[in-house]
Scaffold this motif. Structure first.
Motif, PDB file in Angstrom:
ATOM      1  N   THR A  52      50.558 115.076-104.512  1.00 48.57           N
ATOM      2  CA  THR A  52      49.936 114.366-103.406  1.00 48.57           C
ATOM      3  C   THR A  52      49.691 115.286-102.216  1.00 48.57           C
ATOM      4  OG1 THR A  52      51.127 112.378-104.087  1.00 48.57           O
ATOM      5  CG2 THR A  52      50.114 112.346-101.904  1.00 48.57           C
ATOM      6  N   ILE A  53      48.501 115.155-101.610  1.00 50.24           N
ATOM      7  CA  ILE A  53      48.204 115.887-100.390  1.00 50.24           C
ATOM      8  C   ILE A  53      47.919 114.896 -99.267  1.00 50.24           C
ATOM      9  CG2 ILE A  53      47.244 117.793-101.726  1.00 50.24           C
ATOM     10  CD1 ILE A  53      44.459 117.006-100.638  1.00 50.24           C
ATOM     11  N   LEU A  54      48.151 115.342 -98.042  1.00 47.57           N
ATOM     12  CA  LEU A  54      47.855 114.557 -96.850  1.00 47.57           C
ATOM     13  C   LEU A  54      46.811 115.289 -96.021  1.00 47.57           C
ATOM     14  CD1 LEU A  54      48.264 112.523 -94.524  1.00 47.57           C
ATOM     15  CD2 LEU A  54      50.295 113.840 -93.859  1.00 47.57           C
ATOM     16  N   LEU A  55      45.755 114.577 -95.662  1.00 48.49           N
ATOM     17  CA  LEU A  55      44.746 115.071 -94.733  1.00 48.49           C
ATOM     18  C   LEU A  55      44.943 114.284 -93.442  1.00 48.49           C
ATOM     19  CD1 LEU A  55      41.671 115.123 -97.161  1.00 48.49           C
ATOM     20  CD2 LEU A  55      43.444 116.858 -96.830  1.00 48.49           C
ATOM     21  N   ASN A 108      44.366 106.864-100.773  1.00 45.26           N
ATOM     22  CA  ASN A 108      44.584 105.801 -99.797  1.00 45.26           C
ATOM     23  C   ASN A 108      44.327 106.308 -98.388  1.00 45.26           C
ATOM     24  OD1 ASN A 108      45.669 103.435-101.380  1.00 45.26           O
ATOM     25  ND2 ASN A 108      47.141 104.991-102.021  1.00 45.26           N
ATOM     26  N   VAL A 109      43.877 105.412 -97.522  1.00 45.26           N
ATOM     27  CA  VAL A 109      43.610 105.736 -96.118  1.00 45.26           C
ATOM     28  C   VAL A 109      44.387 104.763 -95.247  1.00 45.26           C
ATOM     29  CG1 VAL A 109      41.848 105.948 -94.325  1.00 45.26           C
ATOM     30  CG2 VAL A 109      41.302 106.580 -96.695  1.00 45.26           C
ATOM     31  N   CYS A 110      45.108 105.295 -94.259  1.00 43.13           N
ATOM     32  CA  CYS A 110      45.911 104.454 -93.371  1.00 43.13           C
ATOM     33  C   CYS A 110      45.050 103.790 -92.303  1.00 43.13           C
ATOM     34  CB  CYS A 110      46.992 105.283 -92.687  1.00 43.13           C
ATOM     35  SG  CYS A 110      48.345 105.755 -93.780  1.00 43.13           S
ATOM     36  N   TYR A 122      45.578 110.093 -97.967  1.00 45.18           N
ATOM     37  CA  TYR A 122      46.504 110.580 -98.995  1.00 45.18           C
ATOM     38  C   TYR A 122      45.765 110.607-100.327  1.00 45.18           C
ATOM     39  CZ  TYR A 122      50.302 109.643 -95.672  1.00 45.18           C
ATOM     40  OH  TYR A 122      51.125 109.640 -94.572  1.00 45.18           O
ATOM     41  N   ILE A 123      45.811 111.746-100.990  1.00 44.73           N
ATOM     42  CA  ILE A 123      45.145 111.890-102.285  1.00 44.73           C
ATOM     43  C   ILE A 123      46.165 112.389-103.299  1.00 44.73           C
ATOM     44  CG2 ILE A 123      43.283 113.007-103.570  1.00 44.73           C
ATOM     45  CD1 ILE A 123      41.876 113.451-100.845  1.00 44.73           C
ATOM     46  N   PHE A 158      53.315 104.935-103.573  1.00 52.37           N
ATOM     47  CA  PHE A 158      52.736 104.261-102.414  1.00 52.37           C
ATOM     48  C   PHE A 158      53.318 102.867-102.214  1.00 52.37           C
ATOM     49  CE2 PHE A 158      49.735 107.260-100.855  1.00 52.37           C
ATOM     50  CZ  PHE A 158      49.387 108.031-101.956  1.00 52.37           C
ATOM     51  N   ARG A 159      53.902 102.304-103.241  1.00 54.62           N
ATOM     52  CA  ARG A 159      54.539 100.997-103.092  1.00 54.62           C
ATOM     53  C   ARG A 159      55.690 101.079-102.097  1.00 54.62           C
ATOM     54  NH1 ARG A 159      57.279  98.782-108.369  1.00 54.62           N
ATOM     55  NH2 ARG A 159      58.446 100.710-107.976  1.00 54.62           N
TER      56      ARG A 159
END
Length: 236
Positions: A52-55, A108-110, A122-123, A158-159
């Motif tokens: 998982t990566i975070l942008l 997913n996008v916050c 998050y990818i 993600f849960r």
């Protein structure tokens, strides 16, 4: 003595990343972000490898534009326009990441408003090597005129990262909740991107049904990505 050491090791392993862990930050472990940032009194153990990566703060929601001095809203878009804007962003990002770096199993996008979560993307890739390559290259790239800040994220489920009260329409903390409020894409887009994949265990763990290539044609929309070299060239 040796048994006591084993029992202590088991205990520490069982509480790692939970609220009972007084050493490691549970929010960073679950969400990959913490409102205290570098000033947090607990450790943020940044992973050296992850799927998982975070942008950080990448998605700019037009609905969050501040109101004008005369009191009019800063954003005049309708709900339909806002959803279309988000769907376009999501699709552009998905295809760009998958075509350049590798198969995506979840994204997913916050929709939170807190500075540490707002606009976070998050990818989760199928392969850790793809995630590592993406982080290395994305930190040299720009999106919509802004440099991308990418990092490996400890999020694997993600849960566990999501606000369950928000999903049930009961979160009282609103946009400043410290658990993820995930912004939904339209059903048609979800079917297009994830329709051939079957969710297992949690929203963060999916696999495909069947084989075959999943490459699709690129969107005709203008590519909003620009690498660092091109930006420097365009500046002069």
């Amino acid at each position: 003595g040796q048994r006591l050491e084993y029992n202590m090791a088991d205990h520490l392993a069982s509480i790692y990343g939970t609220e009972k862990d007084k050493v490691n930050c549970s929010f960073y472990y679950k969400i990959g972000a913490c409102r205290h940032g570098e000033k947090c009194s607990r450790l943020h153990n940044k992973p050296t490898f992850s799927q998982t990566i975070l942008l950080r703060n990448l998605f700019k929601n037009p609905a969050n534009i501040a109101e004008l001095p005369d009191g009019r809203p800063g954003c005049a878009l309708t709900e339909k326009d806002l959803q279309e804007n988000f769907d376009n962003f999501f699709a552009d990002m998905f295809w760009e990441m998958e075509e350049k770096y590798g198969e995506i199993v979840d994204m997913n996008v916050c929709d939170n408003m807190g500075e540490h979560l707002i606009g976070n993307v998050y990818i989760m890739f199928e392969e850790e090597d793809d995630a590592e390559k993406a982080v290395n290259e994305l930190n040299e790239r720009w999106f919509n005129g802004m440099p991308i800040t990418a990092e490996l994220s400890p999020v694997t489920d993600f849960r566990e990262a999501c606000c369950r009260q928000y999903e049930q329409g009961e979160c009282t903390r609103g946009g400043f909740c410290n658990f993820m409020h995930l912004k939904p894409i339209s059903p048609d887009l979800r079917k297009s991107l994830f329709g051939a994949r079957k969710r297992i265990v949690s929203p963060g763990r999916m696999h495909r049904e069947g084989g075959g290539s999943r490459r699709r044609s690129r969107s005709p929309r203008r590519d909003r990505f620009r690498d660092d070299r091109r930006r420097r060239r365009d500046r002069y």
